[in-house]
Design a protein around this motif. Structure first.
Motif, PDB file in Angstrom:
ATOM      1  N   ILE A  78       1.017  -1.157  -0.031  1.00  0.00           N
ATOM      2  CA  ILE A  78       0.158  -0.074  -0.096  1.00  0.00           C
ATOM      3  C   ILE A  78       0.858   1.215   0.110  1.00  0.00           C
ATOM      4  O   ILE A  78       0.503   2.122  -1.037  1.00  0.00           O
ATOM      5  N   ALA A  79       1.953   1.480   0.994  1.00  0.00           N
ATOM      6  CA  ALA A  79       2.651   2.479   0.964  1.00  0.00           C
ATOM      7  C   ALA A  79       3.401   2.672  -0.297  1.00  0.00           C
ATOM      8  O   ALA A  79       3.658   3.858  -0.717  1.00  0.00           O
ATOM      9  N   ALA A  80       3.895   1.616  -1.057  1.00  0.00           N
ATOM     10  CA  ALA A  80       4.733   1.672  -2.387  1.00  0.00           C
ATOM     11  C   ALA A  80       3.503   1.823  -3.243  1.00  0.00           C
ATOM     12  O   ALA A  80       4.197   1.926  -4.539  1.00  0.00           O
ATOM     13  N   ARG A  81       2.412   1.849  -3.095  1.00  0.00           N
ATOM     14  CA  ARG A  81       1.466   1.998  -4.254  1.00  0.00           C
ATOM     15  C   ARG A  81       1.505   0.802  -5.184  1.00  0.00           C
ATOM     16  O   ARG A  81       1.417   0.999  -6.500  1.00  0.00           O
ATOM     17  N   GLY A  82       1.813  -0.503  -4.867  1.00  0.00           N
ATOM     18  CA  GLY A  82       2.086  -1.296  -5.651  1.00  0.00           C
ATOM     19  C   GLY A  82       0.765  -2.436  -5.844  1.00  0.00           C
ATOM     20  O   GLY A  82      -0.268  -2.107  -5.372  1.00  0.00           O
ATOM     21  N   MET A  83       0.999  -3.559  -6.263  1.00  0.00           N
ATOM     22  CA  MET A  83      -0.054  -4.374  -6.476  1.00  0.00           C
ATOM     23  C   MET A  83       0.046  -5.587  -5.591  1.00  0.00           C
ATOM     24  O   MET A  83       1.083  -5.949  -5.167  1.00  0.00           O
ATOM     25  N   LEU A  84      -1.134  -6.282  -5.251  1.00  0.00           N
ATOM     26  CA  LEU A  84      -1.203  -7.415  -4.676  1.00  0.00           C
ATOM     27  C   LEU A  84      -0.584  -8.632  -5.455  1.00  0.00           C
ATOM     28  O   LEU A  84      -0.714  -8.576  -6.687  1.00  0.00           O
ATOM     29  N   SER A  85       0.011  -9.629  -4.807  1.00  0.00           N
ATOM     30  CA  SER A  85       0.313 -10.939  -5.535  1.00  0.00           C
ATOM     31  C   SER A  85      -0.951 -11.491  -5.985  1.00  0.00           C
ATOM     32  O   SER A  85      -2.179 -11.074  -5.943  1.00  0.00           O
ATOM     33  N   GLU A  86      -0.634 -12.426  -6.913  1.00  0.00           N
ATOM     34  CA  GLU A  86      -1.881 -13.274  -7.749  1.00  0.00           C
ATOM     35  C   GLU A  86      -2.725 -14.023  -6.345  1.00  0.00           C
ATOM     36  O   GLU A  86      -3.848 -13.794  -6.209  1.00  0.00           O
ATOM     37  N   SER A  87      -2.002 -14.556  -5.229  1.00  0.00           N
ATOM     38  CA  SER A  87      -2.959 -15.145  -4.155  1.00  0.00           C
ATOM     39  C   SER A  87      -3.777 -13.938  -3.582  1.00  0.00           C
ATOM     40  O   SER A  87      -4.715 -14.432  -3.009  1.00  0.00           O
ATOM     41  N   GLU A  88      -2.966 -12.895  -3.216  1.00  0.00           N
ATOM     42  CA  GLU A  88      -3.348 -11.857  -2.378  1.00  0.00           C
ATOM     43  C   GLU A  88      -4.787 -11.150  -3.178  1.00  0.00           C
ATOM     44  O   GLU A  88      -5.738 -11.114  -2.633  1.00  0.00           O
ATOM     45  N   SER A  89      -4.432 -11.174  -4.547  1.00  0.00           N
ATOM     46  CA  SER A  89      -5.770 -10.537  -5.373  1.00  0.00           C
ATOM     47  C   SER A  89      -6.681 -11.372  -5.444  1.00  0.00           C
ATOM     48  O   SER A  89      -8.098 -10.969  -5.416  1.00  0.00           O
ATOM     49  N   GLU A  90      -6.682 -12.894  -5.387  1.00  0.00           N
ATOM     50  CA  GLU A  90      -7.591 -13.921  -5.495  1.00  0.00           C
ATOM     51  C   GLU A  90      -8.375 -13.807  -4.457  1.00  0.00           C
ATOM     52  O   GLU A  90      -9.710 -13.859  -4.519  1.00  0.00           O
ATOM     53  N   LYS A  91      -7.982 -13.528  -3.140  1.00  0.00           N
ATOM     54  CA  LYS A  91      -8.769 -13.320  -1.863  1.00  0.00           C
ATOM     55  C   LYS A  91      -9.443 -12.113  -1.967  1.00  0.00           C
ATOM     56  O   LYS A  91     -10.737 -12.348  -1.768  1.00  0.00           O
ATOM     57  N   LEU A  92      -8.892 -11.045  -2.553  1.00  0.00           N
ATOM     58  CA  LEU A  92      -9.715  -9.937  -2.359  1.00  0.00           C
ATOM     59  C   LEU A  92     -10.782  -9.983  -3.563  1.00  0.00           C
ATOM     60  O   LEU A  92     -12.064  -9.331  -3.268  1.00  0.00           O
TER      61      LEU A  92
END
Length: 164
Positions: A78-92
């Motif tokens: 979040i601080a780096a304004r980055g992207m979530l990983s595939e597994s994190e994105s799948e949960k969201l």
């Protein structure tokens, strides 16, 4: 006369910025499985964790714990304004889909309650034990794909009045 005085004024159409926006969770629910898979593989912006936890009315740390997300990793992204990983994105994406399902259920029922908030209803629902889940709280199942699938099936059963 100067050149600027003869130039026609620039008119910008701002109507699009005032158009009512559908919540992201409603959009995720309406996507096909292939479109959701593509979204997951591309990665979801980490700020979506902030947005979803705020929409649900949950502290971000609590949301991440329930979703099975590593707090320090997500905070760094979040601080780096980055992207979530595939597994994190799948949960969201999975949680957004469930919230979108709740919104679609309410709309299908013909209810048009302006004050209804699908994310807040979902947050309250996941915190309470559910008899159809053998007394488990739905939040205990949010961190796995099978658990989210079971919750989606339960919501469908609730919609049609056939859950146990």
């Amino acid at each position: 006369m100067s050149a600027s005085a003869s130039a026609p004024p620039v008119v910008r159409d701002r109507s699009a910025s005032y158009a009512p926006q559908r919540p992201a969770h409603a959009q995720v629910f309406e996507l096909s499985a292939i479109e959701r898979a593509r979204m997951v593989k591309q990665g979801v912006p980490a700020r979506a964790v902030q947005e979803l936890s705020a929409a649900m009315g949950l502290p971000r740390e609590q949301f991440m714990r329930v979703a099975g997300l590593a707090r320090s990793t997500v905070e760094r992204k979040i601080a780096a304004r980055g992207m979530l990983s595939e597994s994190e994105s799948e949960k969201l994406v999975g949680i957004s889909r469930l919230i979108g399902q709740v919104q679609a259920m309410v709309q299908a029922s013909g209810e048009t309650a302006q004050e209804f908030s699908a994310p807040r209803w979902f947050a309250a629902w996941i915190a309470q034990p559910v008899a159809a889940l053998s007394g488990l709280c739905p939040q205990e199942l949010l961190d796995t794909a099978d658990g989210r699938e079971a919750l989606g099936n339960l919501l469908t059963q609730m919609q049609f009045g056939v859950y146990a």
